[in-house]
Design a protein around this motif. Sequence first.
Motif, PDB file in Angstrom:
ATOM      1  N   ALA A 198       0.858  -1.191   0.000  1.00 44.37           N
ATOM      2  CA  ALA A 198       0.000   0.000   0.000  1.00 44.37           C
ATOM      3  C   ALA A 198       0.888   1.233   0.000  1.00 44.37           C
ATOM      4  O   ALA A 198       2.012   1.197   0.510  1.00 44.37           O
ATOM      5  CB  ALA A 198      -0.916   0.009   1.225  1.00 44.37           C
ATOM      6  N   THR A 199       0.387   2.318  -0.572  1.00 43.51           N
ATOM      7  CA  THR A 199       1.197   3.535  -0.666  1.00 43.51           C
ATOM      8  C   THR A 199       0.557   4.696   0.103  1.00 43.51           C
ATOM      9  O   THR A 199      -0.660   4.779   0.249  1.00 43.51           O
ATOM     10  CB  THR A 199       1.385   3.977  -2.129  1.00 43.51           C
ATOM     11  N   VAL A 200       1.426   5.573   0.591  1.00 41.38           N
ATOM     12  CA  VAL A 200       1.024   6.856   1.154  1.00 41.38           C
ATOM     13  C   VAL A 200       1.929   7.913   0.543  1.00 41.38           C
ATOM     14  O   VAL A 200       2.932   7.581  -0.100  1.00 41.38           O
ATOM     15  CB  VAL A 200       1.150   6.881   2.698  1.00 41.38           C
ATOM     16  N   THR A 201       1.573   9.170   0.724  1.00 39.88           N
ATOM     17  CA  THR A 201       2.425  10.260   0.265  1.00 39.88           C
ATOM     18  C   THR A 201       2.595  11.277   1.377  1.00 39.88           C
ATOM     19  O   THR A 201       1.817  11.315   2.329  1.00 39.88           O
ATOM     20  CB  THR A 201       1.852  10.964  -0.984  1.00 39.88           C
ATOM     21  N   GLU A 202       3.603  12.116   1.222  1.00 45.14           N
ATOM     22  CA  GLU A 202       3.942  13.093   2.261  1.00 45.14           C
ATOM     23  C   GLU A 202       2.953  14.252   2.307  1.00 45.14           C
ATOM     24  O   GLU A 202       2.592  14.740   3.379  1.00 45.14           O
ATOM     25  CB  GLU A 202       5.352  13.633   2.005  1.00 45.14           C
ATOM     26  N   THR A 203       2.521  14.708   1.139  1.00 43.80           N
ATOM     27  CA  THR A 203       1.626  15.858   1.046  1.00 43.80           C
ATOM     28  C   THR A 203       0.442  15.510   0.154  1.00 43.80           C
ATOM     29  O   THR A 203       0.386  14.421  -0.435  1.00 43.80           O
ATOM     30  CB  THR A 203       2.370  17.079   0.473  1.00 43.80           C
ATOM     31  N   LEU A 204      -0.522  16.427   0.055  1.00 43.38           N
ATOM     32  CA  LEU A 204      -1.744  16.169  -0.696  1.00 43.38           C
ATOM     33  C   LEU A 204      -1.435  15.728  -2.128  1.00 43.38           C
ATOM     34  O   LEU A 204      -0.689  16.387  -2.847  1.00 43.38           O
ATOM     35  CB  LEU A 204      -2.613  17.427  -0.760  1.00 43.38           C
ATOM     36  N   THR A 205      -2.022  14.593  -2.505  1.00 42.47           N
ATOM     37  CA  THR A 205      -1.820  14.039  -3.836  1.00 42.47           C
ATOM     38  C   THR A 205      -3.159  13.500  -4.339  1.00 42.47           C
ATOM     39  O   THR A 205      -3.830  12.773  -3.606  1.00 42.47           O
ATOM     40  CB  THR A 205      -0.791  12.902  -3.808  1.00 42.47           C
ATOM     41  N   PRO A 206      -3.555  13.850  -5.577  1.00 45.84           N
ATOM     42  CA  PRO A 206      -2.880  14.748  -6.508  1.00 45.84           C
ATOM     43  C   PRO A 206      -2.996  16.208  -6.063  1.00 45.84           C
ATOM     44  O   PRO A 206      -3.735  16.513  -5.130  1.00 45.84           O
ATOM     45  CB  PRO A 206      -3.639  14.514  -7.820  1.00 45.84           C
ATOM     46  N   ALA A 207      -2.279  17.067  -6.749  1.00 44.06           N
ATOM     47  CA  ALA A 207      -2.350  18.486  -6.436  1.00 44.06           C
ATOM     48  C   ALA A 207      -3.793  18.952  -6.543  1.00 44.06           C
ATOM     49  O   ALA A 207      -4.502  18.608  -7.489  1.00 44.06           O
ATOM     50  CB  ALA A 207      -1.456  19.282  -7.395  1.00 44.06           C
ATOM     51  N   GLY A 208      -4.239  19.717  -5.560  1.00 45.30           N
ATOM     52  CA  GLY A 208      -5.608  20.204  -5.563  1.00 45.30           C
ATOM     53  C   GLY A 208      -6.578  19.350  -4.774  1.00 45.30           C
ATOM     54  O   GLY A 208      -7.724  19.755  -4.559  1.00 45.30           O
ATOM     55  N   ALA A 209      -6.155  18.159  -4.333  1.00 48.63           N
ATOM     56  CA  ALA A 209      -7.018  17.304  -3.527  1.00 48.63           C
ATOM     57  C   ALA A 209      -7.208  17.921  -2.143  1.00 48.63           C
ATOM     58  O   ALA A 209      -6.349  18.648  -1.651  1.00 48.63           O
ATOM     59  CB  ALA A 209      -6.418  15.913  -3.395  1.00 48.63           C
ATOM     60  N   SER A 210      -8.336  17.628  -1.522  1.00 50.09           N
ATOM     61  CA  SER A 210      -8.559  18.071  -0.150  1.00 50.09           C
ATOM     62  C   SER A 210      -7.928  17.067   0.812  1.00 50.09           C
ATOM     63  O   SER A 210      -7.588  15.940   0.424  1.00 50.09           O
ATOM     64  CB  SER A 210     -10.057  18.170   0.145  1.00 50.09           C
ATOM     65  N   PHE A 211      -7.796  17.468   2.068  1.00 49.85           N
ATOM     66  CA  PHE A 211      -7.250  16.553   3.071  1.00 49.85           C
ATOM     67  C   PHE A 211      -8.044  15.262   3.109  1.00 49.85           C
ATOM     68  O   PHE A 211      -7.469  14.155   3.102  1.00 49.85           O
ATOM     69  CB  PHE A 211      -7.269  17.219   4.450  1.00 49.85           C
ATOM     70  N   GLN A 212      -9.370  15.341   3.148  1.00 47.75           N
ATOM     71  CA  GLN A 212     -10.178  14.145   3.301  1.00 47.75           C
ATOM     72  C   GLN A 212     -10.163  13.266   2.052  1.00 47.75           C
ATOM     73  O   GLN A 212     -10.153  12.024   2.158  1.00 47.75           O
ATOM     74  CB  GLN A 212     -11.613  14.499   3.708  1.00 47.75           C
TER      75      GLN A 212
END
Length: 337
Positions: free
Chosen positions: A303-317
């Motif tokens: 499974a993957t996670v990312t450091e910051t919001l991905t894709p750009a423009g996505a909300s936190f939730q």
Amino acid sequence: MKAVPSRPAVPRPPVRRPLRAAALCVAALLAAAPLAACSTSSAPGSSGASDDGKPAASSGGAGGHRTIKVVAAENFWGSIASQLGGSHTEVTSIIDNPEADPHDYEPTASDARTVAGARYAIVNGVGYDGWAGKLLSANPAAGRTALEVGGLVGVEPGGNPHRWYSPADVHQVIERISADYKRIDPADAADFDRLRNTFETRTLAPYDRLISAIRAAYAGTPIGASESIVSPLADGLGLRMLTPYSFLSAISEGTDPTAHDTSLIDRQIRDKQIKVYVYNSQNATPDIQRQVGEAEAAGIPVATVTETLTPAGASFQQWQVRELRGLKQALAKATGK
């Protein structure tokens, strides 16, 4: 459950520049940014006020409403702050590019100007975004309120800074931001209460449901991970992290893990002591790429996670729900539940 979607190609690892370079860049910006004279910033987590005890003035918004200028060092906190403030806030996130590395980001003169004009500032702290604290100190403003997340949730220097992956800490930050907005702009307190209630009970409902469901079904399941960003999430979900924290921290900080730790993880994968391997796809070092390949070869779901919001423009939730669904699918595949 539907089949797990294929894992995206592993990107090249980002280059972690020495923190000293970021510090030099901050120093160079001090002369370029307009500074507010004869003023000091509020202490992190405190409310700022003007000399007469009233909140400092903010720029006017549509319909005569006051608008609080907010700056967030990272877009995951900025997304939450924007949704809690609605039309009463104007939120700027400095780190808003998935390709940027918050650990050693080099701020620009524009960033310094944004900070100088902010009425409310949110930084992560715990050594994660030291450049942001320097910008706040170098650009004081009368009546500014500053929130340092690490200090709020009680994480000491040297602790794990990735607090946005802790569900409990996220809710604590929500409470503080809403309370700070009401102190800064008490005339709109009822609106801030409404926005917070909607965010927590409706907007974050899928996020909270997934957390509860994963914890109920998979608590105690052993997992492995690429770096310390996964640890707060594993704790919140009740999963058992087998990867040594010394390895997780080394990868997160861009240092070389020990041969002992690497060998131990290889054995955990080879002997299938872990059920799922979780990695940060924005920081896939050669060691991590090799471990991902070994886990897949051993039939261990990844499974993957990312450091910051991905894709750009996505909300936190949106970001977190997508990652939680992927992790839940991996756990279901691994355990048959």
